[in-house]
Design an enzyme around this catalytic site. Sequence first.
Site: not given
Length: 214
Positions: A171, A127, A88
């Site tokens: 995010r 989601r 990441r």
Amino acid sequence: MRIVLLGAPGSGKGTQANLLGQRLGIPQVSTGDLLRDALASGSELGRRAKEAMNAGKLVSDEIVLKIIKERLGMDDAASGFVLDGFPRNVAQAKALDKLLKKIDRPLHKAVLLEIDDDILLQRLTGRLTCPECGRVYNLYTNPPKIDEQCDRDGSDLIQRSDDKQATIENRLRVYRAQTAPVADFYAREDKLATVDAEGEIDEIAGRMRTALNA
Ligand code: AMP
């Protein structure tokens, strides 16, 4: 094959990593899933990761590298793996390189799933996840057959706590600042392939096959 899948949250990384893993007979290794498991088990590591995860920030490299080393050392990863959600940041990418060099099993390819911001937001806010089997749905693009219930086991679907609006924005910010440079890192190593991540799941899987020649 040893593959890294890169892409913003909501780019379909998890779904594609799963399909690819099944097709190639290698495990999908998701640091997000491993961290959520650690959290659910109430382990010390999970407790340390919890705050960062709920805020949409990155968990420390120390914790993530520990779980990834452990996971890649398991028998089923000997024939290859699809990494999903790791690395990441560039420090993690370098650590992975070092780890794989040490065991003489370098990475074959990093695949970047590319997608527009508007579509990302729709995918993330819609989601829903099954708390029992982990299957992922989307209210807009891939809804369950019966309202908010898992097609597979009938459980009530839930929204992941880090799929809430404020956390999502965080995010995405973290992705742009820290994870996007990982693609440049692999481009410099001549290992990067880019795939258009808009469209149907099967269509994108087809593009991945072409990109990987697999
Ligand atoms: P994901 O399911 O991949 O979206 O990951 C969910 C959350 O777990 C992220 O927002 C981070 O807080 C944490 N996480 C997952 N993978 C990593 C990683 N490689 N490095 C740091 N934090 C991570």
